[in-house]
Design a protein around this motif. Structure first.
Motif, PDB file in Angstrom:
ATOM      1  N   GLN A  86      34.507  53.128  38.906  1.00 29.38           N
ATOM      2  CA  GLN A  86      34.580  51.663  38.974  1.00 29.38           C
ATOM      3  C   GLN A  86      35.896  51.141  39.521  1.00 29.38           C
ATOM      4  O   GLN A  86      36.500  50.229  38.964  1.00 29.38           O
ATOM      5  CB  GLN A  86      34.352  51.052  37.589  1.00 29.38           C
ATOM      6  CG  GLN A  86      33.137  51.533  36.901  1.00 29.38           C
ATOM      7  CD  GLN A  86      31.901  50.714  37.249  1.00 29.38           C
ATOM      8  OE1 GLN A  86      31.955  49.786  38.045  1.00 29.38           O
ATOM      9  NE2 GLN A  86      30.783  51.089  36.706  1.00 29.38           N
ATOM     10  N   VAL A  87      36.356  51.702  40.640  1.00 31.69           N
ATOM     11  CA  VAL A  87      37.556  51.155  41.274  1.00 31.69           C
ATOM     12  C   VAL A  87      37.192  49.835  41.956  1.00 31.69           C
ATOM     13  O   VAL A  87      36.014  49.523  42.153  1.00 31.69           O
ATOM     14  CB  VAL A  87      38.146  52.136  42.308  1.00 31.69           C
ATOM     15  CG1 VAL A  87      38.654  53.385  41.616  1.00 31.69           C
ATOM     16  CG2 VAL A  87      37.129  52.479  43.379  1.00 31.69           C
ATOM     17  N   PHE A  88      38.195  49.045  42.315  1.00 37.14           N
ATOM     18  CA  PHE A  88      37.950  47.823  43.076  1.00 37.14           C
ATOM     19  C   PHE A  88      37.787  48.228  44.541  1.00 37.14           C
ATOM     20  O   PHE A  88      38.771  48.399  45.266  1.00 37.14           O
ATOM     21  CB  PHE A  88      39.093  46.824  42.894  1.00 37.14           C
ATOM     22  CG  PHE A  88      39.280  46.397  41.466  1.00 37.14           C
ATOM     23  CD1 PHE A  88      38.252  45.759  40.783  1.00 37.14           C
ATOM     24  CD2 PHE A  88      40.461  46.645  40.796  1.00 37.14           C
ATOM     25  CE1 PHE A  88      38.402  45.371  39.457  1.00 37.14           C
ATOM     26  CE2 PHE A  88      40.627  46.258  39.477  1.00 37.14           C
ATOM     27  CZ  PHE A  88      39.593  45.627  38.808  1.00 37.14           C
ATOM     28  N   ALA A  89      36.527  48.401  44.961  1.00 36.73           N
ATOM     29  CA  ALA A  89      36.229  49.070  46.230  1.00 36.73           C
ATOM     30  C   ALA A  89      36.803  48.348  47.448  1.00 36.73           C
ATOM     31  O   ALA A  89      37.231  48.980  48.404  1.00 36.73           O
ATOM     32  CB  ALA A  89      34.710  49.210  46.380  1.00 36.73           C
ATOM     33  N   SER A  90      36.834  47.018  47.392  1.00 38.56           N
ATOM     34  CA  SER A  90      37.249  46.262  48.571  1.00 38.56           C
ATOM     35  C   SER A  90      38.754  46.030  48.593  1.00 38.56           C
ATOM     36  O   SER A  90      39.254  45.327  49.461  1.00 38.56           O
ATOM     37  CB  SER A  90      36.525  44.916  48.604  1.00 38.56           C
ATOM     38  OG  SER A  90      36.922  44.142  47.490  1.00 38.56           O
ATOM     39  N   MET A  91      39.463  46.608  47.639  1.00 42.88           N
ATOM     40  CA  MET A  91      40.905  46.412  47.593  1.00 42.88           C
ATOM     41  C   MET A  91      41.610  47.737  47.861  1.00 42.88           C
ATOM     42  O   MET A  91      41.027  48.803  47.694  1.00 42.88           O
ATOM     43  CB  MET A  91      41.311  45.830  46.227  1.00 42.88           C
ATOM     44  CG  MET A  91      40.632  44.473  45.979  1.00 42.88           C
ATOM     45  SD  MET A  91      40.851  43.834  44.328  1.00 42.88           S
ATOM     46  CE  MET A  91      42.497  43.159  44.431  1.00 42.88           C
ATOM     47  N   MET A  99      46.484  45.779  39.917  1.00 41.01           N
ATOM     48  CA  MET A  99      45.556  45.148  38.988  1.00 41.01           C
ATOM     49  C   MET A  99      45.565  45.865  37.643  1.00 41.01           C
ATOM     50  O   MET A  99      45.373  45.245  36.595  1.00 41.01           O
ATOM     51  CB  MET A  99      44.141  45.137  39.562  1.00 41.01           C
ATOM     52  CG  MET A  99      43.941  44.093  40.642  1.00 41.01           C
ATOM     53  SD  MET A  99      44.175  42.415  40.019  1.00 41.01           S
ATOM     54  CE  MET A  99      45.805  42.038  40.569  1.00 41.01           C
ATOM     55  N   TYR A 102      48.000  44.376  35.340  1.00 39.74           N
ATOM     56  CA  TYR A 102      47.800  42.933  35.174  1.00 39.74           C
ATOM     57  C   TYR A 102      48.325  42.442  33.826  1.00 39.74           C
ATOM     58  O   TYR A 102      48.711  41.296  33.678  1.00 39.74           O
ATOM     59  CB  TYR A 102      46.304  42.619  35.289  1.00 39.74           C
ATOM     60  CG  TYR A 102      45.984  41.154  35.311  1.00 39.74           C
ATOM     61  CD1 TYR A 102      46.202  40.393  36.457  1.00 39.74           C
ATOM     62  CD2 TYR A 102      45.468  40.520  34.179  1.00 39.74           C
ATOM     63  CE1 TYR A 102      45.912  39.041  36.474  1.00 39.74           C
ATOM     64  CE2 TYR A 102      45.173  39.170  34.195  1.00 39.74           C
ATOM     65  CZ  TYR A 102      45.392  38.437  35.347  1.00 39.74           C
ATOM     66  OH  TYR A 102      45.105  37.097  35.372  1.00 39.74           O
TER      67      TYR A 102
ATOM     68  N   LEU B 187      47.595  36.335  40.745  1.00 36.20           N
ATOM     69  CA  LEU B 187      46.399  35.588  40.376  1.00 36.20           C
ATOM     70  C   LEU B 187      45.337  35.699  41.469  1.00 36.20           C
ATOM     71  O   LEU B 187      44.155  35.902  41.191  1.00 36.20           O
ATOM     72  CB  LEU B 187      46.740  34.116  40.102  1.00 36.20           C
ATOM     73  CG  LEU B 187      45.555  33.231  39.707  1.00 36.20           C
ATOM     74  CD1 LEU B 187      44.873  33.750  38.448  1.00 36.20           C
ATOM     75  CD2 LEU B 187      45.986  31.778  39.520  1.00 36.20           C
ATOM     76  N   LYS B 189      44.940  38.106  43.647  1.00 34.40           N
ATOM     77  CA  LYS B 189      44.358  39.451  43.624  1.00 34.40           C
ATOM     78  C   LYS B 189      43.410  39.595  42.440  1.00 34.40           C
ATOM     79  O   LYS B 189      42.374  40.255  42.539  1.00 34.40           O
ATOM     80  CB  LYS B 189      45.466  40.501  43.528  1.00 34.40           C
ATOM     81  CG  LYS B 189      46.247  40.664  44.819  1.00 34.40           C
ATOM     82  CD  LYS B 189      47.384  41.648  44.635  1.00 34.40           C
ATOM     83  CE  LYS B 189      48.414  41.458  45.723  1.00 34.40           C
ATOM     84  NZ  LYS B 189      49.634  42.236  45.461  1.00 34.40           N
ATOM     85  N   ALA B 190      43.761  38.961  41.327  1.00 36.12           N
ATOM     86  CA  ALA B 190      42.889  39.044  40.148  1.00 36.12           C
ATOM     87  C   ALA B 190      41.543  38.372  40.437  1.00 36.12           C
ATOM     88  O   ALA B 190      40.499  38.853  39.994  1.00 36.12           O
ATOM     89  CB  ALA B 190      43.568  38.407  38.941  1.00 36.12           C
ATOM     90  N   ARG B 192      40.095  38.274  43.329  1.00 35.41           N
ATOM     91  CA  ARG B 192      39.336  39.225  44.163  1.00 35.41           C
ATOM     92  C   ARG B 192      38.816  40.383  43.323  1.00 35.41           C
ATOM     93  O   ARG B 192      37.683  40.844  43.501  1.00 35.41           O
ATOM     94  CB  ARG B 192      40.211  39.746  45.294  1.00 35.41           C
ATOM     95  CG  ARG B 192      40.381  38.721  46.418  1.00 35.41           C
ATOM     96  CD  ARG B 192      41.556  39.057  47.323  1.00 35.41           C
ATOM     97  NE  ARG B 192      41.462  40.391  47.876  1.00 35.41           N
ATOM     98  CZ  ARG B 192      42.521  41.196  48.064  1.00 35.41           C
ATOM     99  NH1 ARG B 192      43.723  40.804  47.729  1.00 35.41           N
ATOM    100  NH2 ARG B 192      42.352  42.382  48.591  1.00 35.41           N
ATOM    101  N   ALA B 193      39.653  40.864  42.410  1.00 30.92           N
ATOM    102  CA  ALA B 193      39.237  41.986  41.569  1.00 30.92           C
ATOM    103  C   ALA B 193      38.040  41.582  40.699  1.00 30.92           C
ATOM    104  O   ALA B 193      37.093  42.347  40.557  1.00 30.92           O
ATOM    105  CB  ALA B 193      40.401  42.448  40.694  1.00 30.92           C
ATOM    106  N   ASP B 196      35.064  41.636  42.859  1.00 32.02           N
ATOM    107  CA  ASP B 196      34.712  42.982  43.324  1.00 32.02           C
ATOM    108  C   ASP B 196      33.994  43.773  42.232  1.00 32.02           C
ATOM    109  O   ASP B 196      32.943  44.368  42.474  1.00 32.02           O
ATOM    110  CB  ASP B 196      36.007  43.702  43.744  1.00 32.02           C
ATOM    111  CG  ASP B 196      35.750  45.090  44.283  1.00 32.02           C
ATOM    112  OD1 ASP B 196      35.149  45.915  43.564  1.00 32.02           O
ATOM    113  OD2 ASP B 196      36.146  45.364  45.431  1.00 32.02           O
ATOM    114  N   ASN B 197      34.558  43.784  41.042  1.00 33.81           N
ATOM    115  CA  ASN B 197      33.981  44.590  39.966  1.00 33.81           C
ATOM    116  C   ASN B 197      34.287  43.932  38.624  1.00 33.81           C
ATOM    117  O   ASN B 197      35.302  44.210  38.004  1.00 33.81           O
ATOM    118  CB  ASN B 197      34.550  46.011  40.025  1.00 33.81           C
ATOM    119  CG  ASN B 197      33.809  46.961  39.114  1.00 33.81           C
ATOM    120  OD1 ASN B 197      33.363  46.585  38.032  1.00 33.81           O
ATOM    121  ND2 ASN B 197      33.673  48.193  39.535  1.00 33.81           N
ATOM    122  N   ALA B 201      37.343  44.665  36.011  1.00 32.65           N
ATOM    123  CA  ALA B 201      38.331  43.592  35.897  1.00 32.65           C
ATOM    124  C   ALA B 201      38.562  43.236  34.437  1.00 32.65           C
ATOM    125  O   ALA B 201      39.689  43.016  34.007  1.00 32.65           O
ATOM    126  CB  ALA B 201      37.878  42.373  36.692  1.00 32.65           C
TER     127      ALA B 201
END
Ligand code: ATP
Ligand code: MG
Lengths: 234, 313
Positions: A86-91, A99, A102, B187, B189-190, B192-193, B196-197, B201
């Protein structure tokens, strides 16, 4: 550090966990093993707050974890490396690690944790600008673990880090996890690869159809006749 | 020789006009790009949020004259910018009470990621907004009055309408600002995260529901600003959203799903095609030209101009 008492979880009418109790002490390496569908991932999701239990209690560092909002649980130092990566695929790889950091603590400790993660998994440094979705399965697993470490956690929860990986990569990943534990991090690991998991852990639980079928130290479980027959193929 | 010169001037004039109008289209597409390209939420009401931005700018500048003190030049520009927060707030509320029921973590496992429910719901919202607009604002076409729309800058033989040129510059600034926000700040990037998932997240400590709400508000708010800018040089009525929504989707797909800068280029391309097609085609075929170019580009580059391909995990 983590105490789980009589946890009951159901999806619709179907019980996935039937009174599971489990404990993790600070600095320990605890493994939860069991067959497909035993409820291992459900257990992790409940700890992270994605799934709400019907009954039972979870205390984490003397706090009632069930009263804490899911997004706040990471702030308390719980890092969940999910099943299937479950990585952030588009990043990018770097953005994924950012992240991971965070949380407040992750932000504060970033300048120490990042070099530590990149030293642990040098491939991530090489691939830092690559989109995470284009990494190989093994690389994605390393990234998922790196992302978990980036929060500078107190407790690292790993859900089947060996899933879908070649044996050589699995060995490398287990070796890294062992290394992380020797450096002082508390680890809760879920695995279907019972032999590898029991070999590296301090204590283990065997979960079968939503119940703890057995528990004990690494030595007792490895020596147990039933475990040897059912899971170690001896 | 003279003939060739005038052809060249016509060409440059159409190019300049396309570029200027394309900038505003680009900004509209950037707003949709966040919602459709990044968050993968189908929002058929997107054009109607642009319409709300137009009316917000109109009432701030002309209707209630709140911004009259800024004068006829700065007032309309400030009105367009302030339309952003107003539309943001409307989008934020609609997301909180309606759209969140059919998007995000709850529906990732549902059939087609909940897109069917999203189509119906947002079509419904589109109808309510357009008809509500008709009741509230009336059907008379309006525009935000500014002396800029009657003045031009001349570059050699080419005329640049000042309202459009200012709109273009503001659009580029907003799009760039948004791009930097999404790629450089924590923020951003968060957001987008979380798109994305959502599950992962949540595990890293992002409040996913809040992130989705913010991203949705931001997406419609940005398109609201584009609407406000556009209103300086274009008359509008409550149904204008329907004319634009399909073009915006084309822009996002053209630029590449998930790419914010791509969405801007997509919108810009559409503006250019639309204006330059008038050189060789009758006016009524503008939209046909857009879709012919769209189909050609998608044929050769299915991932769009700036789309990058990755497997979804
Ligand atoms: N979202 C869900 N909805 C309904 N049932 C579910 C859901 N998730 C899990 N289950 C069921 O709960 C039980 C436990 O699932 P879980 O994923 O926790 O097992 P697991 O031990 O992690 O298995 P594996 O080793 O295959 O990953 C299974 O019977 C599964 O079918
Ligand atoms: Mg599992």
């Amino acid at each position: 550090m983590l105490k789980i008492r009589s946890l009951e979880v159901a999806y619709g009418g179907l019980h996935a966990l039937n009174g599971v109790s489990l404990e993790v002490e600070r600095g320990e390496f605890v493994a939860v093993v069991g067959p497909n569908g035993a409820g291992k991932t459900t257990l992790f999701k409940t700890i992270s707050g994605i799934v709400t239990p019907l009954a039972g209690a979870i205390t984490y560092m003397e706090r009632d974890l069930l009263a804490v909002a899911p997004a706040e649980r990471a702030q308390l130092g719980i890092a969940h490396v999910p099943e299937g990566r479950q990585v952030f695929a588009s990043m990018t790889v770097m953005e994924n690690l950012e992240m991971g950091a965070y949380t407040r603590k992750g932000q504060q400790r970033w300048s120490e944790t990042l070099p530590m993660i990149l030293a642990l998994f040098p491939i991530l440094a090489e691939r830092r600008a690559q989109l995470a979705g284009t990494l190989s399965g093994g690389e994605q697993q390393m990234l998922a673990i790196g992302r978990g470490l980036a929060s500078a956690p107190e407790l690292l929860m790993l859900d089947e880090p060996s899933m879908g990986l070649a044996p050589a990569i699995v060995d490398a990943i287990f070796e890294r996890i062992h290394h992380i534990h020797r450096n002082g991090l508390t680890i809760l690991l879920v695995e279907q690869r019972v032999a590898e998991a029991l070999e590296t852990c301090d204590r283990g639980y065997v979960l079968e159809t939503g119940r703890v079928a057995m528990e004990g130290t690494h030595k007792t479980l490895m020596a147990d006749e039933r475990v040897r027959r059912a899971y170690l193929g001896m | 020789m003279d003939d060739l010169y005038w052809h060249l001037v016509d060409f440059l004039q159409a190019f300049a006009a396309g570029l200027l109008v394309g900038g505003t289209y680009g900004l509209m597409c950037v707003g949709l790009g966040i919602i459709f390209g990044v968050m993968r939420v189908v929002n058929f009401a997107h054009g109607d949020f642009m319409m709300l931005g137009m009316y917000a700018a109109f009432y701030l500048v002309t209707g209630f004259g709140v911004l009259a003190f800024l004068g006829p030049y700065a007032g309309p520009i400030a009105g367009a910018v302030l339309a952003g927060p107003i539309v943001f707030a409307i989008g934020w509320l609609l997301h909180k009470f309606l759209i969140s029921r059919v998007t995000g973590a709850r529906v990732v496992a549902a059939e087609a990621e909940g897109h069917y429910a999203q189509i119906i719901l947002t079509l419904g919202i589109a109808l309510v907004l357009a008809n509500g607009g008709l009741i509230l604002f009336g059907s008379t076409p309006l525009s935000v009055q500014t002396p800029l729309s009657r003045e031009s800058w001349e570059i050699g033989p080419v005329f640049l309408n000042q309202a459009r040129a200012v709109g273009f510059i503001m659009a580029v600034i907003c799009a760039l600002g948004l791009y930097l926000f999404l790629t450089r700040t924590n923020l951003g990037k968060a957001l987008r995260a979380a798109a994305d998932n959502p599950t992962a997240a949540a595990y890293v400590g992002i409040d996913v529901d809040r992130a989705h709400r913010l991203a949705f508000g931001l997406g419609v708010g940005i398109t609201g600003v584009a609407g406000g800018l556009f209103a300086m040089s274009q008359s509008f009525q409550p149904y204008i959203g329907f004319d634009f929504v399909i073009v915006m989707y084309a822009g996002v797909v053209l630029g590449g799903m998930g790419s914010i800068l791509g969405a801007f280029w997509g919108g810009l391309t559409i503006g250019l095609v639309q204006q330059m097609s008038t050189l060789i085609l009758p006016y009524q075929l503008q939209n046909t030209a857009i879709f012919v170019v769209f189909l050609v580009i998608v044929f050769f580059r299915p991932q769009g101009m700036f789309g990058r391909v990755w497997e979804r995990t």
